[in-house]
Motif scaffolding. Structure first.
Motif, PDB file in Angstrom:
ATOM      1  N   ASN A  26      -6.301  -8.990   8.938  1.00 45.48           N
ATOM      2  CA  ASN A  26      -5.019  -8.855   8.156  1.00 45.48           C
ATOM      3  C   ASN A  26      -4.551  -9.750   7.195  1.00 45.48           C
ATOM      4  OD1 ASN A  26      -4.648  -6.751  10.047  1.00 45.48           O
ATOM      5  ND2 ASN A  26      -3.751  -7.740  11.792  1.00 45.48           N
ATOM      6  N   ASP A 142       2.939  -1.531   8.169  1.00 48.37           N
ATOM      7  CA  ASP A 142       2.203  -2.305   7.390  1.00 48.37           C
ATOM      8  C   ASP A 142       1.270  -3.099   8.205  1.00 48.37           C
ATOM      9  OD1 ASP A 142       0.844  -3.653   5.043  1.00 48.37           O
ATOM     10  OD2 ASP A 142       1.985  -5.230   5.233  1.00 48.37           O
ATOM     11  N   THR A 188      -3.405   4.740   1.542  1.00 51.46           N
ATOM     12  CA  THR A 188      -2.925   4.983   2.839  1.00 51.46           C
ATOM     13  C   THR A 188      -2.042   6.535   2.832  1.00 51.46           C
ATOM     14  OG1 THR A 188      -0.873   3.835   1.786  1.00 51.46           O
ATOM     15  CG2 THR A 188      -2.059   2.734   3.418  1.00 51.46           C
TER      16      THR A 188
END
Length: 234
Positions: A26, A142, A188
């Motif tokens: 991440n 996110d 995405t």
């Protein structure tokens, strides 16, 4: 020492090793980068240095980290060996590997989705829809959705009802993880759209629709990788 204490320590170390792995993905932490020291990681995850040390050992055994005496702990891979049965993570040119993998996926996965449309149960479809919802939620917030992305493609493969296809699942899992890692989750909107389209076609028992939707998904992936390779060359 009491066995229950040993078990608790082991479970905590396993939990922390997953937290460290997610931190690597991440942040993201690049291959070759050094991790914070044991004290800093302990502070970050709210555990002692001994737990961090055990968690690091687990990640070393999975091929993610390497401890260099007198230097520190370094990230050497983002693909655990237990999710990389073919050893593809050892290849240095990740972009070229990602392109090779997506080329193989374009051969395999549209046909797998076609079979899934013929054989999936309603329970299978509901599971795919739930994964779509989780992925969409994580994208909107996110958050890292790699586990659910892998689970989605694994689910489609299992829906095929083909025992040979099930043996290909580790390859598909590796390919999905590799793609998400090298693209840093850029596609995405396309992921949301094409996952929905694949699921809709499977529910409608539309094999050609499922095949076409998965081909569209793979095409978006392939074009993104080719664009990144081109930009790196310029």
């Amino acid at each position: 020492m009491d066995d229950s204490v040993n078990l608790k320590g082991k479970l905590l170390a396993e939990q922390v090793q997953e937290q460290i792995f997610q931190y690597i993905l991440n942040t993201p932490v690049a291959l070759g980068d050094r991790l914070p020291n044991e004290f800093e990681l302990g502070e970050k995850f709210g555990v002692g240095r001994s737990t961090v040390r055990e968690a690091v050992k687990l990640l070393v055994s999975r091929g993610i980290l390497e401890v260099r005496r007198g230097s520190g702990t370094y990230v050497v891979s983002t693909t655990p060996v237990d999710m990389d049965p073919l050893g593809l993570g050892a290849m240095e040119d990740k972009m070229a590997l990602a392109l090779d993998l997506v080329n193989v996926r374009m051969i395999l996965e549209p046909g797998i989705a076609e079979m899934a449309a013929l054989n999936a149960s309603q329970e299978d479809v509901e599971r795919l829809r739930e994964l779509c919802r989780i992925i969409e939620y994580k994208i909107e917030n996110d958050e890292n959705y790699i586990e659910e992305d892998i689970a989605f493609h694994t689910g489609v493969a299992r829906c095929s009802g083909n025992k040979v296809v099930e043996q290909l699942i580790p390859l598909i899992d590796t390919a999905v993880m590799m793609f998400v890692n090298v693209t840093h989750r850029r596609l995405t909107a396309e992921t949301i759209m094409t996952h929905r389209a694949v699921t809709d076609a499977i529910e409608e028992k539309d094999p050609m629709g499922a095949k076409s939707a998965m081909m569209m998904h793979m095409t978006f992936n392939r074009n993104m990788i080719k664009e990144m390779i081109k930009n790196n060359e310029n």
